[in-house]
Design a protein around this motif. Structure first.
Motif, PDB file in Angstrom:
ATOM      1  N   PHE A 486      35.291  38.090  46.702  1.00 16.92           N
ATOM      2  CA  PHE A 486      34.927  39.472  46.372  1.00 16.92           C
ATOM      3  C   PHE A 486      34.660  39.593  44.870  1.00 16.92           C
ATOM      4  N   VAL A 487      35.555  39.006  44.057  1.00 16.70           N
ATOM      5  CA  VAL A 487      35.402  39.064  42.600  1.00 16.70           C
ATOM      6  C   VAL A 487      34.134  38.326  42.167  1.00 16.70           C
ATOM      7  N   ILE A 488      33.895  37.159  42.744  1.00 17.90           N
ATOM      8  CA  ILE A 488      32.700  36.378  42.401  1.00 17.90           C
ATOM      9  C   ILE A 488      31.437  37.146  42.770  1.00 17.90           C
ATOM     10  N   ALA A 489      31.414  37.733  43.959  1.00 19.81           N
ATOM     11  CA  ALA A 489      30.236  38.477  44.417  1.00 19.81           C
ATOM     12  C   ALA A 489      29.954  39.670  43.510  1.00 19.81           C
ATOM     13  N   LEU A 490      31.007  40.383  43.125  1.00 19.26           N
ATOM     14  CA  LEU A 490      30.843  41.544  42.245  1.00 19.26           C
ATOM     15  C   LEU A 490      30.326  41.112  40.874  1.00 19.26           C
TER      16      LEU A 490
END
Length: 521
Positions: A486-490
């Motif tokens: 989630f953090v990487i995608a954001l």
């Protein structure tokens, strides 16, 4: 036990007749247009929206997967996961529901991938096509988890062959989804949500009474190291085959393992998945009036909190009543069924365990419908045949239903599959792919098409890589893959958006008009 009990079977048959009837009742209206078939013509009331969203979301995981985890290793995993999901449910309804309802109508979008493409002026439908592929990939796994639930239910209840029963249940789900479309799914979800709630309430009260009351139940669980602790986790001692050891008629546990801060955050991260769950987000798009979202939020959050608390309690108490009955976590996912068989009269048992089938039906039907709509509306009409009429779109949608249905059966064919594990993988994939994209689409004017596309792909790939290559390293890397993905995608979404040309004037004007009108607040 009540194997092959006539009254159990009768209760379940009556339930099947009800849901299939609902499918046929709504068939004519659902088939009148693609909008009716996929989102019910945006005419769904707050109660139906709330309970269908949560029933389709929780699936058999609520009645089997979550109790199975609590039974096998105690409260920690189930407690922190449930807490994360409860928080995620509320925040999703609070910050996404109304905005998505209004913005999707403004862009005339009837599927989630359709909204993503129209939000960014993607006339080539690249975003919607990639989104549709991701949905089909992870929803096929999700459908498989529901079919596992169905197979375990019938195999445990009647002592019948798992594979045969799994396929039979899958066919029932497929038929009423094929015929009735979105409205049949939503109405049956409402019925199923009520039935799931009733089933949990009956079994949780009955199981505590059967175990000898609250004091005796708690005393037994406290005797198991780490079983009731939120900062430790019980560790079953296993033999060479992976089954829990039993000594003098009691289950054997080793010293409890520490349940550290990283692990707690990992389980709480389940709540992030809600921002990207198509089966929930499409409910937001279909609600009758954006002003009814607040009422739906209260209903949905209340249902989720009470239902998950009941499921965790059932798993914990079943360890008191059936201390050595299940040797693995996969077997422990049958605890709810076995307790119902032990405690309830045959017909009531049939009604209660129909709640498990209800949960699986509500979820798998939603997954099948969303996967088929994504392929038919966003890939077929959006890319390959832009002049396709509604009849042609519905034909492609039903063909896709068949493909996903067959793949789901393939995933579910192994009866030793853990529902919890299968669901966690698909949940992470969808949450990381679409969660950051949904939030930036609704809240950040500067998001570009390139940023949206890159972030979505990065989320899906990060889940695959983290789950299969990084997570096995253990330690801090053993964290649930949804959080890092989630953090990487954001981050990818934001960075690529800032490095690429701003959105077109048309896209920015649409966003500004939406926000300035006050409707997006």
């Amino acid at each position: 036990m009540v194997e092959n009990d006539f009254f159990v079977l009768l209760a379940m048959l009556l339930y099947f007749i009800v849901v299939l009837t609902i499918g046929f009742v709504y068939a004519k209206r659902s088939n009148s247009s693609a909008s009716e078939y996929f989102i019910g013509g945006r005419g769904v009331g707050p109660w139906l929206t709330a309970l269908s969203a949560e029933a389709s979301d929780m699936s058999g995981w609520l009645l089997m997967g979550l109790p199975g985890v609590a039974y096998f290793t105690g409260a920690s995993d189930a407690l922190w996961t449930g807490l994360g999901l409860a928080i995620g449910t509320y925040l999703n309804w609070k910050f996404v529901a109304k905005r998505l309802r209004l913005y999707s109508e403004r862009t005339d979008s009837i599927t989630l991938p359709d909204f993503y493409s129209k939000r960014f002026g993607d006339r080539k439908n690249i975003i919607s096509t990639v989104a549709a592929i991701i949905i089909v990939l992870f929803f096929s796994v999700y459908v498989g988890s529901c079919f596992v639930t169905v197979g375990k239910l019938f195999a445990t209840l009647f002592g019948l062959d798992y594979a045969t029963m799994m396929i039979l249940g899958a066919i029932i789900v497929f038929l009423y989804t094929l015929v009735g479309g979105y409205l049949s799914v939503v109405v049956t979800d409402f019925v199923q949500g009520m039935l799931m709630f009733f089933a949990l309430a009956v079994v949780v009260v009955g199981s505590i009474a059967w175990a000898g009351g609250i004091d005796n139940t708690v005393a037994f669980m406290q005797a198991i190291p780490g079983f009731l602790s939120g900062s430790q986790i019980a560790v079953p001692a296993l033999d060479e085959t992976g089954r829990q050891l039993v000594a003098d008629g009691s289950p054997v546990f080793g010293p409890p393992a520490e349940y550290g801060f990283v692990t707690m955050i990992s389980m709480l991260a389940w709540g992030l998945g809600y921002f990207g769950m198509p089966q929930v987000l499409v409910r937001f798009m279909s609600i009758r009036d954006a002003e009814e979202v607040r009422k739906s939020r209260i209903i949905a959050t209340t249902w989720v909190v009470i239902s998950m608390a009941s499921a965790v309690i059932i798993g914990l108490v079943s360890r008191v009543i059936l201390p050595t009955y299940f040797g693995t976590q996969a077997e422990a996912e049958n605890a709810f069924i076995v307790l119902a068989q032990m405690m309830l009269p045959s017909f009531i048992c049939g009604v209660v365990v129909s709640g498990i089938f209800a949960a699986s039906m509500s979820s798998s039907s939603s997954y099948l419908l969303i996967a088929s709509s994504s392929v038919a509306e966003n890939m077929f009409r959006g890319v390959f045949k832009r002049d396709a009429n509604d009849r042609q779109v519905l034909i492609v949608a039903r063909f896709t239903l068949i493909v996903v249905f067959l793949f789901g059966i393939l995933v579910a064919y192994d009866e030793n599959s853990s529902i919890f594990s299968v669901v966690s993988y698909a949940w992470a994939g969808l949450g990381a792919s679409f969660g950051p994209l949904t939030l930036t689409s609704l809240y950040w004017r500067r998001t570009t098409m390139q940023g949206a596309l890159s972030g979505m792909v990065a989320g899906a790939l990060s889940v695959l890589v983290w789950h299969n290559l990084v997570k096995p390293l253990g330690g801090v890397f053993g964290i649930y893959e949804l959080l890092p993905a989630f953090v990487i995608a954001l981050a990818v979404n934001v960075v690529v958006s800032l490095l690429t040309k701003p959105p077109t004037d048309e896209v920015q004007k649409q966003f500004d008009t939406y926000m300035q009108s006050g409707e997006g607040r």
